[in-house]
Design an enzyme around this catalytic site. Structure first.
Site, short mmCIF file in Angstrom:
data_model
loop_
_atom_site.label_atom_id
_atom_site.label_comp_id
_atom_site.label_asym_id
_atom_site.label_seq_id
_atom_site.Cartn_x
_atom_site.Cartn_y
_atom_site.Cartn_z
CG HIS A 111 -40.40 71.90 -3.25
ND1 HIS A 111 -39.09 71.48 -3.22
CD2 HIS A 111 -40.42 73.00 -4.05
CE1 HIS A 111 -38.35 72.29 -3.95
NE2 HIS A 111 -39.13 73.22 -4.47
CB CYS A 140 -34.82 78.38 -4.16
SG CYS A 140 -34.41 76.84 -3.32
#
Length: 447
Positions: free
Chosen positions: A10, A42
């Site tokens: 990320h 996630c």
């Protein structure tokens, strides 16, 4: 200007894009250990549970995109050494073992985190899996096809979401956690009581306040029993989700770190070495509710910090605003949102607080339907500064956690929120919005 980026999940992906957007003249070299970038971990539970059919949707970038923007991307390259005095990075190609050393003017460390692996007897048995990256997600899916009994160790967000995914697909699921409550970091007892009862109603066995003492394998080396001090549980598959630790060994003793190993940065994402930047799960955050330096590995923190690296690479330009650790969860029809301090975490962070739990319907009773909302607000004693909030409802109130995140970041008080201007429309809320009512109840409670 030569820029080397180590790690490209990320924060790394966001940093590369931001650097090339703000400094198109930069020579950006990326080293990534995996064969993919930007995987949304996630979404693993959604993938495991079959909600997401095509895993390609769980990636928001790829090496080809970064190369098209001007970066030189080395996939499946393991960085083995960072020499901050010589300003060089040494990396090994995992496919052919070739080693190369490159120099840098600016170094960006976005090495992320890795699951904590506790030293438990038998932990090397087969079918004991971690849950972090894309390859591990595929391994979980492959192993779960024939597994009837699944044990999840760890009751945080990832563990709970996997419990739901396995329960929904008909597995016999056991959840083990060393703490007495699930989701302990995010929710206080009134909320976890509701969710724990929901899990039991769905057939999930809960072994809370229990630490795993041993994994017992069969003659083929596959796990078959998980042992705790007071019980044992049969298992065909075990998923470890006991937390994450920052992957920062490359800079050990070369830059300042928190006791957790998270790299310390200033408001412009610079480490104690001004030519080295850090962002994401390898990095500390400024935690606004308590004004402390904390370790909170969340994708939201990572992408913001990564973007700021590009903004501030040459000179300090845009300050980091800090975080509230805001999060949301959907579990068996319950919508859950939380931000900032809980009653328990306030003690850990040294903030003396008042706590008010309040319930109300989200819209008027004269409407055809409505839903109850369980709410909590946490405020600093003496100042009434709002430092935390939690929400639980069958109605989707999760955006209220975002609203309260703004409230906390701007240091608003109970008095401010009690009279805050929100619209009224019977389809959506009452003349007093439930956030107004929550703050008003807190003021009455304090008096």
């Amino acid at each position: 200007m030569k820029v080397v980026v180590v790690g490209c999940t990320h924060a790394g992906t966001a940093a590369v894009k931001s650097i090339l957007e703000n400094h198109p003249e930069a020579e950006v070299t990326v080293f990534e250990r995996n064969d993919n970038i930007s995987f949304l971990s996630c979404g693993i539970a959604l993938y495991v549970g079959g909600v997401v059919k095509d895993p390609a949707g769980l990636f928001y970038s790829n090496p080809e995109e970064l190369a098209s923007l001007g970066a030189t991307v080395h996939m499946e390259h393991d960085v083995t050494k960072v020499d901050t005095d010589a300003k060089t990075v040494t990396a090994k190609n995992l496919k052919d073992n070739e080693v190369q050393t490159v120099s840098y003017d600016k170094l960006v460390m976005t090495t992320g985190s890795w699951p904590i692996i506790p030293p438990i007897k038998g932990i090397d048995s087969e079918n004991i899996l971690l849950c972090k990256n894309y390859n591990q997600a595929n391994e979980i899916i492959a192993s779960s096809n024939d597994a009837k009994r699944v044990v999840v160790v760890g009751g945080g967000y990832i563990g709970i979401e996997l419990v739901e995914a396995f329960a929904e697909t008909g597995k016999e699921v056991t959840l083990i956690d060393g703490l007495p409550r699930i989701l302990n970091k995010y929710l206080d007892k009134p909320f976890t009581d509701v969710l724990e009862e929901e899990l039991r109603q769905k057939g999930v066995k809960l072994a809370l306040g229990e630490n795993v003492s041993e994994f017992v394998a069969n003659s083929e080396g596959k796990v078959e029993t998980v042992v705790t001090p007071s019980d044992s549980f049969e298992a065909d598959l075990v998923i470890l989700c006991v937390g994450f630790k920052p992957s920062t060994d490359l800079l050990k003793d070369q830059v300042e770190m928190l006791p957790t190993g998270a790299i310390k940065v200033n408001q412009y994402m610079q480490t104690s070495n001004p030519d080295i930047f850090s962002a994401g799960d390898s990095t500390m955050v400024h935690y606004n509710p308590s004004h402390t330096e904390n370790y909170i590995p969340l994708a939201t923190n990572a992408v913001r910090q990564g973007m700021l690296v590009g903004k501030n690479l040459v000179e300090p330009t845009v300050k980091y605003r800090g975080t509230q650790g805001t999060s949301g969860l959907y579990l068996f029809g319950w919508n859950i949102g939380s931000t900032g301090l809980t009653a328990e975490s306030a003690k850990i962070n040294g903030v003396d607080v008042n706590v008010t739990v309040f319930e109300d319907n989200y819209r008027p009773e004269f409407m055809p339907t409505t839903e109850n909302i369980l709410m909590e607000i946490v405020s600093e004693k003496g100042t009434n500064r709002i430092v935390g909030a939690q929400f639980l409802s069958k109605y989707d109130i999760t955006q209220s956690a975002n609203t309260m995140s703004v409230v906390i970041q701007n240091e608003m008080t109970l008095e401010d929120l009690a009279l805050q201007d929100f619209f009224f429309q019977p389809h959506f809320d009452r003349p007093w919005n439930y956030l107004n009512l929550l703050a008003q109840a807190a003021l009455k409670n304090i008096k």
